[in-house]
Design a protein around this motif. Sequence first.
Motif, short mmCIF file in Angstrom:
data_model
loop_
_atom_site.label_atom_id
_atom_site.label_comp_id
_atom_site.label_asym_id
_atom_site.label_seq_id
_atom_site.Cartn_x
_atom_site.Cartn_y
_atom_site.Cartn_z
N VAL A 146 0.94 -0.80 -0.01
CA VAL A 146 -0.32 0.11 0.49
C VAL A 146 0.74 1.22 -0.03
CG1 VAL A 146 -1.42 1.16 1.03
CG2 VAL A 146 -1.80 -1.46 1.38
N VAL A 147 0.89 1.52 -1.46
CA VAL A 147 2.05 3.13 -0.94
C VAL A 147 1.35 4.58 -0.37
CG1 VAL A 147 3.48 4.27 -3.06
CG2 VAL A 147 2.83 2.47 -3.47
N SER A 148 0.69 4.26 -0.13
CA SER A 148 0.46 5.57 1.19
C SER A 148 1.10 5.47 1.78
CB SER A 148 -1.53 5.79 0.99
OG SER A 148 -1.80 4.89 0.90
N LYS A 149 0.39 4.08 2.68
CA LYS A 149 1.07 3.68 4.27
C LYS A 149 2.82 3.69 4.09
CE LYS A 149 -3.79 0.53 5.16
NZ LYS A 149 -3.84 2.19 5.82
N VAL A 150 2.87 3.02 2.65
CA VAL A 150 4.52 2.79 2.90
C VAL A 150 5.42 4.68 3.24
CG1 VAL A 150 6.72 2.70 2.11
CG2 VAL A 150 5.03 1.10 1.48
N LYS A 151 4.57 5.31 2.19
CA LYS A 151 5.01 6.72 2.44
C LYS A 151 4.88 7.81 3.78
CE LYS A 151 4.78 7.99 -2.61
NZ LYS A 151 3.89 8.90 -3.42
N LYS A 152 3.68 7.21 4.45
CA LYS A 152 3.69 7.89 5.87
C LYS A 152 4.08 7.00 6.87
CE LYS A 152 -0.31 8.37 9.19
NZ LYS A 152 0.58 7.62 10.25
N TYR A 153 4.28 6.37 6.50
CA TYR A 153 5.94 5.30 7.69
C TYR A 153 7.23 5.81 7.29
CZ TYR A 153 8.61 1.86 9.63
OH TYR A 153 9.62 0.92 10.84
N ILE A 154 7.52 6.07 6.38
CA ILE A 154 8.77 6.70 5.47
C ILE A 154 8.83 8.33 6.20
CG2 ILE A 154 10.48 6.98 4.13
CD1 ILE A 154 10.21 5.02 2.86
N LYS A 155 8.18 9.23 6.03
CA LYS A 155 7.64 9.88 6.34
C LYS A 155 7.58 10.51 8.39
CE LYS A 155 6.76 14.24 5.33
NZ LYS A 155 7.61 15.39 4.47
N ASP A 156 6.67 9.50 9.09
CA ASP A 156 6.40 8.98 10.34
C ASP A 156 8.06 9.19 10.88
OD1 ASP A 156 4.46 10.01 9.96
OD2 ASP A 156 3.33 8.08 10.37
N ARG A 157 8.29 8.06 10.19
CA ARG A 157 10.16 8.07 11.34
C ARG A 157 11.06 8.72 10.88
NH1 ARG A 157 10.69 3.00 14.59
NH2 ARG A 157 12.86 2.72 12.72
N SER A 158 10.98 8.89 9.91
CA SER A 158 12.03 10.31 9.73
C SER A 158 11.79 11.42 9.22
CB SER A 158 13.05 9.52 8.25
OG SER A 158 12.36 9.12 7.22
N GLY A 159 10.58 11.73 8.25
CA GLY A 159 10.55 12.86 7.79
C GLY A 159 10.70 12.98 6.24
N MET A 160 11.14 12.38 6.24
CA MET A 160 11.58 11.55 4.99
C MET A 160 10.49 11.34 3.60
SD MET A 160 14.98 9.49 4.15
CE MET A 160 16.49 9.97 6.16
N ASN A 161 10.53 12.37 2.59
CA ASN A 161 9.40 12.18 1.76
C ASN A 161 10.08 10.41 0.66
OD1 ASN A 161 7.97 14.38 1.58
ND2 ASN A 161 9.31 15.10 0.40
N THR A 162 9.10 9.64 -0.10
CA THR A 162 9.01 8.52 -1.05
C THR A 162 8.67 8.47 -2.18
OG1 THR A 162 8.45 7.36 1.31
CG2 THR A 162 8.56 5.94 -0.48
N SER A 163 9.63 8.47 -3.17
CA SER A 163 9.56 8.22 -4.31
C SER A 163 8.99 7.30 -5.01
CB SER A 163 11.12 7.93 -5.51
OG SER A 163 10.96 7.48 -6.39
N ASP A 164 8.03 7.08 -5.44
CA ASP A 164 7.01 6.31 -6.13
C ASP A 164 7.62 5.33 -6.83
OD1 ASP A 164 4.68 7.59 -5.93
OD2 ASP A 164 5.37 8.63 -7.65
N SER A 165 9.05 5.22 -7.34
CA SER A 165 9.52 4.24 -7.57
C SER A 165 10.05 3.12 -6.45
CB SER A 165 10.84 3.86 -8.54
OG SER A 165 12.14 5.29 -7.56
N VAL A 166 9.92 3.57 -5.10
CA VAL A 166 10.53 2.19 -4.74
C VAL A 166 9.36 1.60 -3.81
CG1 VAL A 166 9.65 2.53 -1.47
CG2 VAL A 166 11.19 4.45 -2.80
#
Length: 203
Positions: A146-166
């Motif tokens: 689930v792309v949105s949940k992966v992006k949220k997890y990375i954002k919450d853990r590190s404050g980083m954005n996530t590329s779609d290719s991830v």
Amino acid sequence: MSDVWLRCSACKQDIRFGAVHWVCSVSTCNRARTRLVFCSVPCWDSHVAMLRHRDAWAVEARAPSRDAWEREQAAASEADTREFDPKQVAQVRAAAAAARPAPAPAPLTTAPRPAAAPAPGAPARRIVGEAPAPDLADVEREILVVVSKVKKYIKDRSGMNTSDSVAEALSDHVRAICDESIRNAATDGRKTVLDRDVPKPRR
């Protein structure tokens, strides 16, 4: 000659060449084949509510001139022609057909036994055939996270954005874990994958 560049992706109002408009900050909304544009911030906001972007904002932009747009369209058309050369497509299809193994002959089967008549008053039963097996090539291309949940997890853990290719790279890892879990279940002689078959995560 019309001076309309594109139409608003929400309300379909005309956006003219050189006019100010808004685009979404999410990269997937701005690809050449998607190109979502909005005549106003409220129209962009309705798009966000529909797609449920978790971290997005409206970016002010200006439509290109007619000449710049025509050059861009010509370049895109030329790129599509190079990408989908009919001769190359025919060669790839011919090579794939030659490499495909011949289908095995269908096994001989006896005639099916007629179904027994249902008892009076019993509910009707539907006979549903087996679903066809999915094409393995399509399964290998599917996104399994689930792309949105992966992006949220990375954002919450590190404050980083996530590329779609991830999402594609993570899906490859999930497929590898599933394959190993399948092998572990098969080694135990089971047809069901259990939690103990899943390899432990590395931290």
